[in-house]
Design a protein around this motif. Structure first.
Motif, mmCIF file in Angstrom:
data_model
loop_
_atom_site.group_PDB
_atom_site.id
_atom_site.type_symbol
_atom_site.label_atom_id
_atom_site.label_comp_id
_atom_site.label_asym_id
_atom_site.label_seq_id
_atom_site.Cartn_x
_atom_site.Cartn_y
_atom_site.Cartn_z
ATOM 1 N N PRO A 55 -17.348 0.160 -9.565
ATOM 2 C CA PRO A 55 -17.258 1.211 -8.538
ATOM 3 C C PRO A 55 -18.271 1.008 -7.407
ATOM 4 C CG PRO A 55 -17.320 2.176 -10.741
ATOM 5 C CD PRO A 55 -17.564 0.717 -10.912
ATOM 6 N N SER A 71 -16.675 -2.185 7.631
ATOM 7 C CA SER A 71 -17.640 -2.971 8.393
ATOM 8 C C SER A 71 -17.480 -4.428 8.001
ATOM 9 C CB SER A 71 -19.056 -2.505 8.080
ATOM 10 O OG SER A 71 -19.405 -2.869 6.762
ATOM 11 N N ALA A 72 -18.069 -5.300 8.768
ATOM 12 C CA ALA A 72 -17.948 -6.720 8.468
ATOM 13 C C ALA A 72 -18.864 -7.116 7.314
ATOM 14 C CB ALA A 72 -18.278 -7.524 9.712
ATOM 15 N N HIS A 76 -18.892 4.448 -1.063
ATOM 16 C CA HIS A 76 -17.617 3.771 -0.779
ATOM 17 C C HIS A 76 -16.477 4.764 -0.581
ATOM 18 C CE1 HIS A 76 -18.513 -0.468 -1.156
ATOM 19 N NE2 HIS A 76 -19.256 -0.223 -2.222
ATOM 20 N N SER A 77 -16.699 6.000 -0.995
ATOM 21 C CA SER A 77 -15.628 7.007 -0.958
ATOM 22 C C SER A 77 -15.811 8.007 0.170
ATOM 23 C CB SER A 77 -15.605 7.769 -2.282
ATOM 24 O OG SER A 77 -15.479 6.874 -3.362
ATOM 25 N N ASP A 112 -23.659 4.181 -4.821
ATOM 26 C CA ASP A 112 -22.785 3.311 -4.039
ATOM 27 C C ASP A 112 -21.311 3.650 -4.229
ATOM 28 O OD1 ASP A 112 -24.885 2.042 -2.950
ATOM 29 O OD2 ASP A 112 -24.484 0.069 -3.815
ATOM 30 N N ASP A 113 -20.969 4.157 -5.442
ATOM 31 C CA ASP A 113 -19.559 4.497 -5.664
ATOM 32 C C ASP A 113 -19.127 5.626 -4.727
ATOM 33 O OD1 ASP A 113 -21.391 6.026 -7.111
ATOM 34 O OD2 ASP A 113 -19.900 6.637 -8.602
ATOM 35 N N MET A 161 -6.470 4.340 5.483
ATOM 36 C CA MET A 161 -5.101 3.827 5.666
ATOM 37 C C MET A 161 -4.066 4.916 5.384
ATOM 38 S SD MET A 161 -5.028 0.096 3.850
ATOM 39 C CE MET A 161 -3.332 -0.380 4.211
ATOM 40 N N LYS A 213 -11.304 -10.294 3.297
ATOM 41 C CA LYS A 213 -10.591 -9.664 2.179
ATOM 42 C C LYS A 213 -10.248 -10.643 1.051
ATOM 43 C CE LYS A 213 -10.372 -5.541 3.919
ATOM 44 N NZ LYS A 213 -11.237 -4.504 3.351
ATOM 45 N N PHE A 233 -8.752 1.039 -7.735
ATOM 46 C CA PHE A 233 -9.649 1.752 -6.817
ATOM 47 C C PHE A 233 -10.159 0.681 -5.877
ATOM 48 C CE2 PHE A 233 -14.236 2.222 -5.995
ATOM 49 C CZ PHE A 233 -14.291 3.436 -5.335
ATOM 50 N N HIS A 276 -18.625 -11.455 -5.994
ATOM 51 C CA HIS A 276 -18.571 -11.351 -4.539
ATOM 52 C C HIS A 276 -19.639 -10.407 -4.021
ATOM 53 C CE1 HIS A 276 -15.988 -8.015 -5.912
ATOM 54 N NE2 HIS A 276 -16.486 -7.379 -4.893
ATOM 55 N N LEU A 321 -19.533 -5.762 4.301
ATOM 56 C CA LEU A 321 -19.171 -5.448 2.920
ATOM 57 C C LEU A 321 -20.212 -4.602 2.205
ATOM 58 C CD1 LEU A 321 -17.459 -8.676 1.516
ATOM 59 C CD2 LEU A 321 -16.395 -6.573 2.319
ATOM 60 N N TYR A 348 0.836 -1.201 0.000
ATOM 61 C CA TYR A 348 0.000 0.000 0.000
ATOM 62 C C TYR A 348 0.878 1.261 0.000
ATOM 63 C CZ TYR A 348 -3.055 3.717 1.633
ATOM 64 O OH TYR A 348 -3.728 4.910 1.762
ATOM 65 N N CYS A 372 -15.821 -1.551 3.489
ATOM 66 C CA CYS A 372 -14.702 -2.341 3.963
ATOM 67 C C CYS A 372 -14.383 -2.127 5.430
ATOM 68 C CB CYS A 372 -13.472 -2.061 3.107
ATOM 69 S SG CYS A 372 -13.723 -2.666 1.438
ATOM 70 N N GLU A 382 -11.769 3.033 2.611
ATOM 71 C CA GLU A 382 -10.854 2.343 3.533
ATOM 72 C C GLU A 382 -9.403 2.606 3.172
ATOM 73 O OE1 GLU A 382 -11.161 -1.947 3.893
ATOM 74 O OE2 GLU A 382 -9.191 -1.934 4.838
ATOM 75 N N SER A 383 -9.119 2.620 1.862
ATOM 76 C CA SER A 383 -7.735 2.887 1.468
ATOM 77 C C SER A 383 -7.351 4.308 1.860
ATOM 78 C CB SER A 383 -7.538 2.663 -0.031
ATOM 79 O OG SER A 383 -8.241 3.615 -0.788
ATOM 80 N N LEU A 384 -8.330 5.213 1.831
ATOM 81 C CA LEU A 384 -8.047 6.591 2.241
ATOM 82 C C LEU A 384 -7.759 6.639 3.742
ATOM 83 C CD1 LEU A 384 -7.785 9.559 1.697
ATOM 84 C CD2 LEU A 384 -10.262 9.774 1.681
ATOM 85 N N VAL A 442 -11.753 7.503 -5.070
ATOM 86 C CA VAL A 442 -10.874 6.975 -4.025
ATOM 87 C C VAL A 442 -11.734 6.166 -3.063
ATOM 88 C CG1 VAL A 442 -9.397 7.571 -2.072
ATOM 89 C CG2 VAL A 442 -9.246 8.881 -4.189
ATOM 90 N N GLU A 443 -11.319 4.961 -2.747
ATOM 91 C CA GLU A 443 -12.114 4.114 -1.862
ATOM 92 C C GLU A 443 -11.824 4.486 -0.400
ATOM 93 O OE1 GLU A 443 -13.384 1.006 0.585
ATOM 94 O OE2 GLU A 443 -11.254 1.369 0.213
ATOM 95 N N GLY A 494 -7.066 -1.187 0.899
ATOM 96 C CA GLY A 494 -5.641 -1.459 0.952
ATOM 97 C C GLY A 494 -5.299 -2.863 0.482
#
Lengths: 129, 406
Positions: free
Chosen positions: A35, B330-331, B350-351, B346-347, B315, A102, A60, B406, B333, A11, B328, B311-313, B308-309, A63
Motif C-alpha cells: 500500500p 508526478s514524475a 497515495h489515496s 504513505d498508503d 481517472m 508506468k 489497488f 521499483h 513516483l 480501467y 502517480c 490517480e485511479s480515482l 483507493v489509489e 489506471g
C-alpha cells in the motif's frame, strides 16, 4: 497524463474482477506490491489438470496497474501453467502502450502471475503423499 | 452546468472579468514604460503602477513603498530567501523552515545549503502545522531568517503566523511567510502579524499569471536584500526589469476586489467546502481529512479515500478537475512531500485528493462533484484487494507486504 485507449478500456471495463476461494486446492493466489508504494495486486488462478480455467484479480493502484492486471487475467485463461510462466512484462507494456513511468505496473503484473503460480504449485506439492 | 468542473483553485484561478477589464487598456493605448520619465506615456504607466502598489498594500496592511513587483511567488521566494541570506551572511548563516513548504522554498534552501548556509527543516504536526514552540526551540544565535508559509497549498493548513512573527521580532530574527495561498483568502496584516517579508501571486487570487509581489518591511526593522536580478535598478534596486504594467494593474485590481469581498467570499467558499465534505462522508466510510479542521483555508478540502489509489480515482472522476497527492500524478513516483511530512502514512498519501473551491463554484457543481466522487470510490473499492481485506477484518498495517523492487 494521457492514457492509451486500451488502458482506458480496461480501467472502465475491467475483466475478471473478483475473488476465487483462496482455500481451494486448485486455486493459486498471488498478492504483490504494498500500500505504501501505491499499488497492490491480488491475482488468482483456478487450474484444472494443467490448464488455467479461470483467473480473477483485484488491484489497488493507478489506471495502468488496474489495466495490467486486468489484461493478465485475460491472457491467463486457457493457458497451461508452462505457457503462463512465459508471459513477460514487456508484452504487457507493448499491448497497453504503457509509458516508461508506468513500466513498474507491468512488472508487478508479471510478479503477480508468478506468485499465483508458485502458490498453486506449493499447494500441489503439499497435497502429494 | 459546464463540464469539466474546475475544483483546483489552489493550482490557479481564472482572471476575474473585472480584473481583465482593468488590464486591457494597458496592452494597447496606455502601453508606456513605467520607467520612462520624459513623457506622458511613461507617467500614465507609472501612475497605474503606483495605484496597484496602494491596492496591494491595502490588502495586506503594508505601505505602497514596501511592495516590490515580481513575476510571481517563485521569484518572490527566491528573492526573499537568497536576498536575505546574502545580505545578512555576516550576522549568521542559519535559516529555519519546514518540511511542508512549497518546493520553491525547499529547493531555494537546498541551494543555500550548497552555498554554506545551514537550514533546519521543522517537521509539522499531523495536521501540517508548525508550532511556535518548535520554532523557538530551533532558534540559534546565528539564525537570520524564519521562512514558514501562511497557508499550505496541498492541505490548506494555516500556520500560527502571528505567534511566530511575534517570536521572531522578539528575538531579532527576520520572518518571511509565503502568502501565495493565504492572501485574499484569509485576513493578512503584516503589522499586527509581525511579518517582515511576504510574497503574493496574482493568479491565485483571480489575477493574471506571471505577476506577483514581494512585501519588504521598511521599518522596525528595515529589511535589506541583495538583488538577485541586476539591471536598471527598478523597484528601489531590489528587482530590475521593465515592469509588467498590465499584469501589475491586474494584480492591483485583484487585491482591491479580494479586500472588498474577502469576508463574504470566505463565508461562501467555507459553505461550499463543507457541503462537499458532508455529502461525501455521508455516503462513504474510511474517508480521512488531511489538514487542520480548525486552522484551514476556507476553500481547500484534502481527503484521503482509504483503499483507493489517487490517480485511479482521478481517472474515475474525469468530469472534475482536481489534483492528487498520489505519486502517480508526478514524475517522481513519490507521494506528496507535504503528506509525508505530516506522517499521514504513505498508503493514505497515495489515496489523497485535493478539492479547491472558489469564487465561481456553485452549489450545483459541488453536488455533482460529490456524486461523481462517491460513485468512483465505490466502484474502485469493489476492485480493491485492500478494501476486501479490511472487510474481512484484516488490518493492512499488519500484513507483511512483498513490495517489488521499483
Amino acid at each position: 497524463m494521457a492514457y492509451s485507449n486500451k488502458v482506458l478500456d480496461h480501467y472502465n471495463n475491467p475483466r475478471n474482477v473478483g475473488s476465487l476461494d483462496k482455500g481451494a486446492q486448485n486455486v493459486g493466489t498471488g498478492v504483490v506490491g504494498a500500500p505504501e508504494c501505491g499499488d497492490v495486486m491480488k491475482l488468482q488462478i483456478q487450474v484444472e489438470g494443467d490448464r488455467i480455467v479461470d483467473a480473477k484479480f483485484k488491484t489497488f493502484g493507478c489506471g495502468s496497474a488496474i489495466a495490467s492486471s486486468s489484461l493478465a487475467t485475460e491472457w491467463l485463461k486457457g493457458k497451461t501453467i508452462d505457457e503462463a510462466m512465459q508471459i513477460k512484462n514487456t508484452q504487457i507494456v507493448e499491448e497497453l502502450a504503457l509509458p516508461p513511468v508506468k513500466i513498474h505496473c507491468s512488472v508487478l503484473a508479471e510478479d503477480a502471475i508468478k506468485s499465483a503460480i508458485a502458490d498453486y504449485k506449493k499447494k500441489q506439492g503439499a497435497g502429494q503423499p | 452546468m459546464k463540464l469539466p468542473i474546475y475544483l483546483d483553485y489552489q493550482a490557479t484561478t481564472p482572471v476575474d472579468p473585472r480584473v481583465l477589464e482593468a488590464m486591457l487598456p494597458y496592452f494597447t493605448s496606455q502601453f508606456g514604460n513605467a520607467a520612462s520619465r520624459s513623457h506622458a506615456f511613461g507617467w500614465e504607466a507609472e501612475s497605474a503602477i503606483e495605484k496597484a502598489r496602494e491596492q496591494i498594500g491595502a490588502l495586506i496592511g503594508a505601505s505602497a513603498k514596501e511592495i516590490v513587483f515580481t513575476s510571481g511567488s517563485t521569484e518572490g521566494i527566491n528573492l526573499a530567501l537568497k536576498g536575505v541570506a546574502e545580505m545578512y551572511a555576516e550576522k549568521g548563516k542559519h535559516i529555519i523552515t519546514s518540511q511542508a513548504e512549497h518546493k520553491a522554498v525547499l529547493d531555494t534552501c537546498k541551494h543555500l545549503e550548497k552555498r554554506g548556509y545551514e537550514v533546519t527543516y521543522l517537521q509539522p504536526d499531523k495536521t501540517g502545522r508548525v508550532s511556535v514552540d518548535a520554532v523557538a526551540a530551533a532558534l540559534r544565535p546565528d539564525t537570520i531568517l524564519v521562512a514558514l508559509m501562511w497557508a499550505n497549498n496541498e492541505v490548506g493548513t494555516l500556520n500560527p503566523v502571528r505567534e511566530i512573527g511575534e517570536l521572531c521580532h522578539a528575538k531579532g530574527v527576520l520572518f518571511f511567510t509565503d502568502g501565495t495561498q493565504a492572501v485574499g483568502k484569509v485576513p493578512v496584516d503584516v503589522e499586527a502579524d509581525h511579518v517582515d517579508l511576504l510574497c503574493v501571486s496574482a493568479h491565485k487570487l483571480y489575477g493574471p499569471k506571471g505577476v506577483g509581489a514581494l512585501y519588504v518591511r521598511r521599518k522596525n526593522p528595515r529589511v535589506r536584500l541583495v538583488a538577485q536580478m541586476d539591471g536598471g535598478g527598478h523597484e528601489r534596486g531590489m528587482r530590475s526589469g521593465t515592469l509588467n504594467v498590465p499584469g501589475i494593474v491586474g494584480l492591483g485590481k485583484a487585491c482591491e476586489l479580494a479586500r472588498a469581498e474577502l469576508v463574504e467570499e470566505s463565508k461562501r467558499t467555507t459553505a461550499l467546502r463543507d457541503r462537499l465534505e458532508r455529502k461525501i462522508t455521508a455516503a462513504l466510510d474510511f474517508v480521512h481529512l488531511n489538514g487542520n479542521r480548525e486552522h484551514r483555508l476556507p476553500n481547500c478540502l484534502n481527503l484521503s479515500f482509504a483503499f483507493v489509489e489517487g490517480e485511479s480515482l482521478i481517472m474515475g472522476i474525469n468530469k472534475l478537475a482536481v489534483s492528487s497527492g498520489s505519486a502517480c500524478t508526478s514524475a517522481s513516483l513519490e507521494p506528496s512531500h507535504v503528506l509525508r511530512s505530516m506522517a499521514v502514512g504513505d498508503d493514505l498519501a497515495h489515496s489523497s485528493i485535493r478539492f479547491g473551491v472558489g469564487r465561481f463554484t456553485t452549489d450545483e457543481e459541488v453536488d455533482f462533484a460529490a456524486e461523481q466522487v462517491i460513485a468512483a470510490v465505490k466502484r474502485l473499492r469493489e476492485l480493491s484487494p485492500l478494501y476486501e481485506m479490511a472487510q474481512e477484518g484484516i488490518d493492512i498495517k499488519t500484513v507483511n507486504w512483498q513490495a517489488s523492487n521499483h
